[in-house]
Design an enzyme around this catalytic site. Structure first.
Site, PDB file in Angstrom:
ATOM      1  N   ASP B 228       0.828  -1.217   0.000  1.00  0.00           N
ATOM      2  CA  ASP B 228       0.000   0.000   0.000  1.00  0.00           C
ATOM      3  C   ASP B 228       0.863   1.269   0.000  1.00  0.00           C
ATOM      4  OD1 ASP B 228      -1.797   2.037   0.647  1.00  0.00           O
ATOM      5  OD2 ASP B 228      -2.319   1.221   2.620  1.00  0.00           O
ATOM      6  N   HIS B 401      -3.503   4.387   6.869  1.00  0.00           N
ATOM      7  CA  HIS B 401      -2.442   3.896   5.981  1.00  0.00           C
ATOM      8  C   HIS B 401      -1.061   4.119   6.592  1.00  0.00           C
ATOM      9  CE1 HIS B 401      -5.232   3.248   2.612  1.00  0.00           C
ATOM     10  NE2 HIS B 401      -5.853   4.312   3.094  1.00  0.00           N
TER      11      HIS B 401
END
Lengths: 587, 587
Positions: B228, B401
Site C-alpha cells: 500500500d 495507511h
C-alpha cells in the site's frame, strides 16, 4: 463625548461670532465636527471574505469613497465555463460620483485582477499604486485600454489625501516586492489595513516591514485594524523567503542534470533566488512562460531583479546549453493546464522536453482547489522520467502570509480598539478573531463580517453593523461581464450532468397530425446514436401525441406533453435526466 | 536451475519408466514442474494505480485467475454527471472461464464498490471475505441482487486453495476491523499482498497486525511484495487509532453543549471511540446518517461494536436529550453534499439543527478532491454558530495507511526479491519505490507499473513486464454501466462550458425558401432571452441561407452553412462557443 445628534451641519451664524472670516472658520469647524459626530465611517468588504482571491474593501465617509484593491478570483468547479469572477460593484456604481480613488496594496491578481472589469464604470477615478505595481499593471492597462484612469504613484512611506481620508502607505512583507499596508486617517479615527502580509525579518530585497510605522500608529491610537487572515489557522511563524533560496542551493548542489523551477510569475523575490542559486553553480537561467517573461522584463527594467545580463539566456538557447549549466524558470506551479509546467509534463511544450535526469522543483503549495491539477502534473513529470521535488516531499516554498504569531504581533503593534479580520474563508476569520481575543481585543469589538456587510464607526468611538449592501459575484465569460448569471449556470450544470435530448416534430396545422418521423438530436446522453433508447423515444413521442382524442392545435400544450412524456420515459429507462427540448413545427 | 524451455508438457513415456502408475505420477510431476517453468505468474493491476479508490489486482497462472478486490472510485471534477467509476474488466471477461475467485481484503468502497457492476459477468464465482466484510457486503448483495455469487468465509489466519493458488489471509491494521493482507503461494513463488494497512501497535479492538506471519513468510522467502503506497510520501509513523479516542476525550471534557462527531461510516473503531468517549462524560449517542446507522447495526450484531444498549438513543430522542448528555455521530466528514454534516451545516437536516454552543468534531482529513466541500461545510457550521474542530486546527483523526517507517518495516519483514508498490498515485509509487531501494531491494527489481501493465514471474526467479492488457475506466451513470463514454463526456464538457444554441428553420422543399421565422432555443448561453444577440442570430441565419444564388435543397449542406455561420457569429459577438444545433424541417 457629547450626545448631539444633528443630522445636518448648520450654517446659521453664531450670534457671538466676532468677524466674518473667523465666524465662517468657526462655522466650518463646527460643521465638520458635527459632521464627524453624525456621519459614520463605513467599512464594507465587497470582496475579501469567503473566498480568497477577490479582495476589495470600501471606505466610505459621507459623500466620499476610497476603494482598496479590486481583485478577481478564479471560478470554482461548479462555475461551469466561467473565465473569471470579479466583485459585484453595484454599490459603488450607485455612488459613482463619490468614488475618489482606488488604492492598490500590491499587484497580485487577487488584488488587481478585477480592475479591467470595474474601471470602465469609473472613468477618471485615479489608481494609486507603488512603482512595481504600476509597472506590472501597465500590461493590463494596455491590453484593456484602461487609459481613462490616471495611474498615480503611492510609495511606501508616502501620504496622499483623498477627500476626508489621509492615507499613508507603509512597507509590508509579502510574496511580491513593494507590497504595502495602509494607515487611513479618517474623521472618526485611524484605520489600519494590512494588505496581504507576513513579517519577514530577512527579506530577499533587504527591506523588512515598517515595524516603526506600525508601532507609532499603535501609540497614536488605532480605531480599527483590518488584517490578512489567509494563514490564521497556521501556528507559529511563516519562514523567511530567504529559506527558499537555501533550499534551492541544497537541491541544486549535487545535480548535474537540468533544473526546472516552477513558481509564481509575480514572486520576483523567488525568481531572484532562482537566479542567485543558479549563479552559485554557474548555471544560466532561461525564463519560460508568458507572464513570467513579462514580469522578469518589467522587474529587471525597474531594478527589482538583479543578475548579470549574460546569465539570462533566450528560450532558443535552451537546447544548446549543457544540462549542468542550465536552470529553467517557468510558470505553472499550480498545475494550470495551459502554463509551462503542465505543458512540459504533457510533452506539449515548444521549448522544453522533459528528459530523465531533469530535476523539477515545484516551488509552491497547491492553492485550495488546485490540488488535483498539481498532483496530475507531478505524476506526469515522474512518468516522463524527471525527479520532482514537491511540497509533500521537501519544502521549496514558503507562504507570503503571516502565521498566528505574526498576526498577534500585528495586533499588539497596532493595539486596535476594533478588529475586522479580512482576506480569508469564514473559518479563517473566526480563527483570526480568536487570536485577537487572546491578545486582548474586547470580544464584542471583534467584527467578523461577510461581503456586503458594512461596519459603521462613529466619532463617539462606537461601532455597529449596518444594513447589508448589494454584493456578490460577477462572472466574466468570454466578452460578457455580468451577463452570465445563475440561470445560465444552472442550465450548464444540468447539461453537464446528463446532456440534452431534442425532438423535432412536424405537425399539420389543419389536422393536428404528425407529419413524418420525429427528428432527434442528443448530446451528452448516450455514446451510441443507434442506442435502442433513442428509437424507442421517437416512437414514444409519436404515441404520446398521436392519440386522436388528444389532438390539439395548441403548440404549447403539445410541447408540454412531449417534454413530460419523454422526460419520464428517459428517466425510467436510464435513471438519467437529460434536458429535453421539444420543438413543434406547424405547417 | 535447468534451462529447459519446453513450451508444452510432454506426455511421451520415458523408456526407463518402471510401472504405469509410477510412470504417470512421474509424468504428472514432470508436467507440472515443466508447467511451472514455462508458465508465468502474471500480476496485473486493473485498478490501484493512478487513482486511489479503484483497487483491483489480478493474479493469473495458466488457466486460473484470482482477483483481489474490486473497488470503485468517485468521479473527478471533469467527469461530468458520472455517478461512479469502476475498473474496466474486459481482460477478465475475455477469460471468464479462468476466473476462480474474488478475494476481498476489506469492505471499503474503494475495494468492494465495483462488485455490483462486475459480478454479473461472473456468475457462480465465489467471493471470499472476512466476517465483518461479509456483513457489510450483505446490503450490497441485497440491493443489487448479487445472489449468483456464493459469499465464502476467509478469516485472518485461514487458508484457502483456489486453483494453483494457496491463499493465507493475515490480520493487518486499517481503518476498518477485520482488514486482511494475503500470502499467495503460487507455483513460481510466494507473493504478499498487504491490502490497505498500517501497523497500529495499540489498535482499538486489541488485535494488532500479524507480525509473526509476516516474519515467517519473510524467512520462507517472498518472491514479490505488493504494498500500500497511499502514505508513502509521509515520513515517520502513522499514529495509533487510539490517539483519536484521547483527542475526543480532551475535546469533550470541558464542554457542556452538544457534541457532533462526523466520521467515516465504515470506521467502526472510530465509532467505538465515540461511544467510549461519550460514556466517560455520561453522554448518550445518537447515530445519524443512513450508512452509519446501517454499519452500526451490523457491527453491533456481529460483535464488532460494544456499548451499553441504553447508551444508543433513537434519532427522535435527540431533541429531548439535554445538550450536555448528548453526542451525535454522523456521516459527511468529507463534506459530501448529501450526507449528514453538510445537511446540518445547511440547516437542511431532519433531526439535527445546529445551535450556538454545539461543538462539531470533523474526524477526518479531506481526501484529495474533497477539500472545497469540506471547507464549505466547516464555514457553514461556523456561520450557524457552532465551534468546529477540524484538521487544520486540531487533529481528531489519524490515517488508516502506513507511513514511511511502517512501509520500511513491511519491506524488512517480508524481504521480497521483487517489489510492486500498489494503491496510490504515480508519484506515491515512485516514493514507495525509493523506500524499497533504501532498505535494500535491488533497483531493477522495483517495478512501478500502471494499470493494465502485467508483470510476469517465472519459476527461474526472473520477472519482466508483459504486454499491456485492456484496462481503464468504466463509467456508471444512472442505470448505465459503460454506455457513457468519452464522446458523451466530451459533449457534456462542451455543453457545460458554453451551453447550447439550437435553431430550427422550416424550408419549402420545392422552392428552397425559408418559411416563417427561425425558432431559437438556447440554454447555458445567455441569461436573458431578449438578449439582442439572439435576435441578431436569427436574422443572421436567414441572411446566410436566404441568398438566392445559394439555394440548395441539400439539407445537410444547409445545416452546415447554418452551423458554421452561426458558430462564427456567436464567437465573434461573445467569445464563447456554445454547441450549435441546426435543425432544418423541409415541408
Amino acid at each position: 463625548m457629547a450626545t448631539r445628534t444633528a443630522r445636518r451641519p448648520t450654517t446659521a451664524p453664531s450670534p457671538a461670532s466676532p468677524t466674518r472670516s473667523a465666524r465662517s472658520t468657526a462655522a466650518a469647524r463646527s460643521s465638520s465636527e458635527r459632521l464627524a459626530e453624525s456621519t459614520p465611517l463605513r467599512i464594507i468588504p465587497l470582496g475579501g471574505v469567503g473566498e480568497i482571491g477577490k479582495n476589495m474593501y470600501v471606505f466610505e465617509y459621507g459623500e466620499d469613497i476610497v476603494v482598496v484593491d479590486c481583485g478577481l478570483m478564479f471560478p470554482d468547479e461548479e462555475m461551469f465555463g466561467i473565465d473569471l469572477v470579479v466583485p459585484d460593484v453595484t454599490y459603488l456604481r450607485e455612488r459613482r460620483e463619490a468614488v475618489r480613488a482606488f488604492i492598490i496594496t500590491h499587484a497580485h491578481e487577487d488584488h488587481v485582477g478585477g480592475l479591467p472589469y470595474v474601471l470602465p464604470d469609473f472613468p477618471g477615478v485615479p489608481i494609486y499604486a507603488s512603482t512595481l505595481a504600476r509597472g506590472l499593471l501597465s500590461n493590463k492597462v494596455k491590453e484593456h485600454h484602461l487609459t481613462n484612469n490616471p495611474m498615480l504613484a503611492l510609495e511606501a512611506g508616502e501620504t496622499v489625501t483623498v477627500g476626508p481620508f489621509t492615507v499613508t502607505a507603509f512597507r509590508i512583507g509579502h510574496s511580491i516586492p513593494d507590497a504595502m499596508g495602509l494607515i487611513i486617517r479618517t474623521p472618526v479615527g485611524i484605520v489600519v489595513h494590512t494588505g496581504d502580509f507576513k513579517f519577514d525579518h530577512t527579506p530577499v530585497d533587504g527591506k523588512p516591514s515598517d515595524f516603526h510605522a506600525l508601532a507609532k500608529v499603535g501609540e497614536e491610537g488605532v480605531l480599527c485594524l483590518l488584517s490578512d487572515s489567509t494563514r490564521a489557522e497556521n501556528p507559529g511563524y511563516t519562514p523567511s523567503e530567504r529559506t527558499v533560496g537555501e533550499a534551492f542551493r541544497e537541491i541544486m548542489e549535487p545535480l548535474d542534470g537540468r533544473v526546472i523551477v516552477a513558481t509564481f510569475a509575480s514572486n520576483i523575490a523567488r525568481v531572484q533566488q532562482v537566479f542567485d542559486a543558479a549563479r552559485s553553480f554557474e548555471r544560466k537561467v532561461a525564463v519560460v512562460g508568458r507572464s513570467m517573461e513579462q514580469n522578469v522584463r518589467i522587474a529587471t527594467e525597474l531594478g527589482y531583479l538583479e543578475y548579470p545580463q549574460s546569465q539570462l539566456i533566450a528560450k532558443d538557447q535552451i537546447r544548446s546549453t549543457p544540462s549542468d549549466r542550465l536552470v529553467i524558470a517557468t510558470t505553472g506551479a499550480q498545475g494550470e493546464p495551459m502554463a509551462g509546467l503542465a505543458r512540459m509534463a504533457n510533452r506539449d511544450h515548444r521549448w522544453v522536453e522533459i528528459e530523465p535526469g531533469d530535476t523539477v522543483i515545484v516551488s509552491a503549495s497547491p492553492i485550495p482547489g488546485n490540488e488535483e491539477y498539481v498532483a496530475r502534473t507531478i505524476d506526469n513529470l515522474f512518468k516522463q522520467g524527471a525527479n520532482v521535488i514537491y511540497h509533500a516531499i521537501r519544502h521549496a516554498h514558503v507562504s507570503g502570509h503571516a502565521s498566528q504569531e505574526e498576526l498577534k504581533l500585528m495586533l499588539n503593534l497596532t493595539r486596535p480598539k476594533y478588529f475586522i479580520p479580512m482576506h480569508g474563508e469564514f473559518r479563517m476569520l473566526v480563527q483570526h478573531g480568536r487570536l485577537a481575543a487572546e491578545v486582548g481585543v474586547a470580544a464584542e469589538n471583534i467584527l467578523i463580517v461577510e461581503n456586503g456587510q458594512p461596519v459603521e464607526f462613529r466619532a463617539d468611538g462606537t461601532a455597529r453593523r449596518g444594513q447589508p449592501v448589494s454584493s456578490g459575484y460577477v462572472f466574466v465569460d468570454g466578452l460578457s461581464v455580468g451577463e452570465v448569471g445563475d440561470v445560465v449556470l444552472r442550465d450548464r450544470r444540468a447539461l453537464a450532468a446528463d446532456g440534452m435530448f431534442l425532438v423535432v416534430v412536424t405537425v399539420d396545422k389543419q389536422t393536428g397530425r404528425v407529419i413524418g418521423e420525429p427528428e432527434i438530436v442528443t448530446r451528452g446522453f448516450v455514446d451510441d446514436l443507434s442506442d435502442p433508447v433513442i428509437g424507442a423515444a421517437a416512437k414514444r413521442v409519436l404515441h404520446a401525441i398521436a392519440r386522436p382524442e388528444e389532438h390539439t392545435s395548441e403548440v404549447a400544450l403539445l410541447k408540454t406533453q412531449i417534454k413530460d412524456g419523454l422526460s419520464r420515459y428517459l428517466y425510467e429507462q436510464t435513471k438519467r435526466r437529460p434536458m429535453v427540448f421539444p420543438v413543434v413545427v406547424e405547417v
